[in-house]
Design an enzyme around this catalytic site. Structure first.
Site, PDB file in Angstrom:
ATOM      1  N   ASP A 166       0.870  -1.183   0.000  1.00 38.96           N
ATOM      2  CA  ASP A 166       0.000   0.000   0.000  1.00 38.96           C
ATOM      3  C   ASP A 166       0.907   1.234   0.000  1.00 38.96           C
ATOM      4  O   ASP A 166       1.518   1.559  -1.020  1.00 38.96           O
ATOM      5  CB  ASP A 166      -0.914  -0.098   1.221  1.00 38.96           C
ATOM      6  CG  ASP A 166      -1.953   1.005   1.305  1.00 38.96           C
ATOM      7  OD1 ASP A 166      -2.148   1.731   0.320  1.00 38.96           O
ATOM      8  OD2 ASP A 166      -2.587   1.152   2.355  1.00 38.96           O
ATOM      9  N   LYS A 187      -1.451  -1.411  -4.407  1.00 36.52           N
ATOM     10  CA  LYS A 187      -2.234  -0.178  -4.628  1.00 36.52           C
ATOM     11  C   LYS A 187      -1.244   0.877  -5.096  1.00 36.52           C
ATOM     12  O   LYS A 187      -0.708   1.646  -4.297  1.00 36.52           O
ATOM     13  CB  LYS A 187      -2.862   0.297  -3.316  1.00 36.52           C
ATOM     14  CG  LYS A 187      -4.092  -0.425  -2.880  1.00 36.52           C
ATOM     15  CD  LYS A 187      -4.712   0.291  -1.677  1.00 36.52           C
ATOM     16  CE  LYS A 187      -5.423  -0.667  -0.783  1.00 36.52           C
ATOM     17  NZ  LYS A 187      -5.800  -0.104   0.519  1.00 36.52           N
ATOM     18  N   VAL A 233      -9.618  -3.334   0.851  1.00 29.83           N
ATOM     19  CA  VAL A 233     -10.065  -4.684   0.490  1.00 29.83           C
ATOM     20  C   VAL A 233      -9.851  -5.677   1.638  1.00 29.83           C
ATOM     21  O   VAL A 233      -8.968  -5.487   2.482  1.00 29.83           O
ATOM     22  CB  VAL A 233      -9.346  -5.191  -0.782  1.00 29.83           C
ATOM     23  CG1 VAL A 233      -9.786  -4.413  -2.010  1.00 29.83           C
ATOM     24  CG2 VAL A 233      -7.825  -5.123  -0.634  1.00 29.83           C
TER      25      VAL A 233
HETATM   26  P1  IMP Z   1       1.780  -0.288   3.874  1.00 33.74           P
HETATM   27  O1  IMP Z   1       2.799  -0.315   4.971  1.00 33.74           O
HETATM   28  O2  IMP Z   1       1.002   1.007   3.850  1.00 33.74           O
HETATM   29  O3  IMP Z   1       2.317  -0.651   2.510  1.00 33.74           O
HETATM   30  O4  IMP Z   1       0.680  -1.331   4.250  1.00 33.74           O
HETATM   31  C1  IMP Z   1       0.901  -2.670   4.205  1.00 33.74           C
HETATM   32  C2  IMP Z   1       0.002  -3.395   5.189  1.00 33.74           C
HETATM   33  O5  IMP Z   1      -1.191  -2.672   5.473  1.00 33.74           O
HETATM   34  C3  IMP Z   1      -0.449  -4.690   4.573  1.00 33.74           C
HETATM   35  O6  IMP Z   1       0.443  -5.733   4.878  1.00 33.74           O
HETATM   36  C4  IMP Z   1      -1.806  -4.883   5.193  1.00 33.74           C
HETATM   37  O7  IMP Z   1      -1.684  -5.567   6.423  1.00 33.74           O
HETATM   38  C5  IMP Z   1      -2.322  -3.504   5.452  1.00 33.74           C
HETATM   39  N1  IMP Z   1      -3.227  -3.025   4.381  1.00 33.74           N
HETATM   40  C6  IMP Z   1      -2.977  -2.084   3.440  1.00 33.74           C
HETATM   41  N2  IMP Z   1      -4.040  -1.912   2.625  1.00 33.74           N
HETATM   42  C7  IMP Z   1      -4.989  -2.774   3.058  1.00 33.74           C
HETATM   43  C8  IMP Z   1      -6.324  -3.094   2.610  1.00 33.74           C
HETATM   44  O8  IMP Z   1      -6.870  -2.565   1.625  1.00 33.74           O
HETATM   45  N3  IMP Z   1      -6.953  -4.053   3.323  1.00 33.74           N
HETATM   46  C9  IMP Z   1      -6.423  -4.699   4.401  1.00 33.74           C
HETATM   47  N4  IMP Z   1      -5.191  -4.437   4.841  1.00 33.74           N
HETATM   48  C10 IMP Z   1      -4.481  -3.482   4.173  1.00 33.74           C
END
Ligand code: IMP
Ligand code: MG
Length: 186
Positions: free
Chosen positions: A102, A130, A152
């Site tokens: 994300d 994303k 999601v």
């Molecule tokens: P980041 O550190 O922002 O890249 O987020 C990564 C983590 O956030 C993932 O491993 C998920 O656990 C959680 N996450 C991010 N987007 C979503 C989503 O749309 N649904 C559920 N969990 C999410």
């Protein structure tokens, strides 16, 4: 029954077909190498189980519990994990497996820690990406699906620890968010 309001974004069949292709690519890229798969928990648990069984080469599996959402719909920006859980990966080819890339905060933090341990190589594999949300310069070498900026759930992904058990990827609805915010869920 749960999931009535959650629209399916990616079907079970589409997931299985894509996971097969990812596994085939990983098998080809790592054959003859000493592979350690490091899976970030809990979100990657179902993806990991399907992927792993389709990679017929010798490999080690390690898991690392990680959290960054702390119950919300956006990353808190703080990535929590116990560094002492990191296995010895010196000179190993490490493949990080996570459910979704994300903002990239999680991948960035874990990557920095792993690189300090001097692996032979480090790559990442995520089921979902994303792209619009990801900070520049952070990417995964293996990506299942590029998805729009929606929250999601399913196939391991949760909202407040629920809905990991949907067999497909669904978009969390406003109704479910309101329901989980209601007093009986507090
Ligand atoms: P980041 O550190 O922002 O890249 O987020 C990564 C983590 O956030 C993932 O491993 C998920 O656990 C959680 N996450 C991010 N987007 C979503 C989503 O749309 N649904 C559920 N969990 C999410
Ligand atoms: Mg996660």
């Amino acid at each position: 029954m749960i999931g009535q309001n959650e629209k399916i974004l990616i079907s079970q069949d589409a997931i299985q077909e894509r996971v097969c292709k990812l596994a085939a690519q990983i098998t080809k890229d790592y054959s003859g190498k000493e592979l350690t798969i490091l899976a970030l928990m809990k979100g990657s648990v179902i993806f990991l189980a399907d992927l792993l069984r389709l990679i017929p080469i010798p490999l080690r599996l390690e898991v690392l519990p990680v959290s960054s959402y702390h119950g919300g719909l956006e990353t808190s920006g703080i990535v929590s994990f116990a560094e002492h859980f990191l296995p010895d990966i010196f000179n190993h080819h490490v493949l990080l497996v996570d459910d979704i890339l994300d903002s990239g905060t999680t991948l960035k933090a874990i990557t920095a820690c792993i690189l300090e341990k001097k692996p032979a190589s480090l790559r990442s594999c995520v089921l979902l990406h994303k792209k619009v949300k990801t900070q520049p310069g952070i990417q995964a070498e293996y990506v299942g699906f590029e998805i729009p900026d929606a929250f999601v759930v399913g196939y391991g992904l949760d909202y407040q620890e629920y809905y990991r058990n949907f067999p497909e990827i669904r978009v969390l609805s406003a109704e479910t968010i309101a329901l989980r915010a209601s007093p009986q869920h507090q």
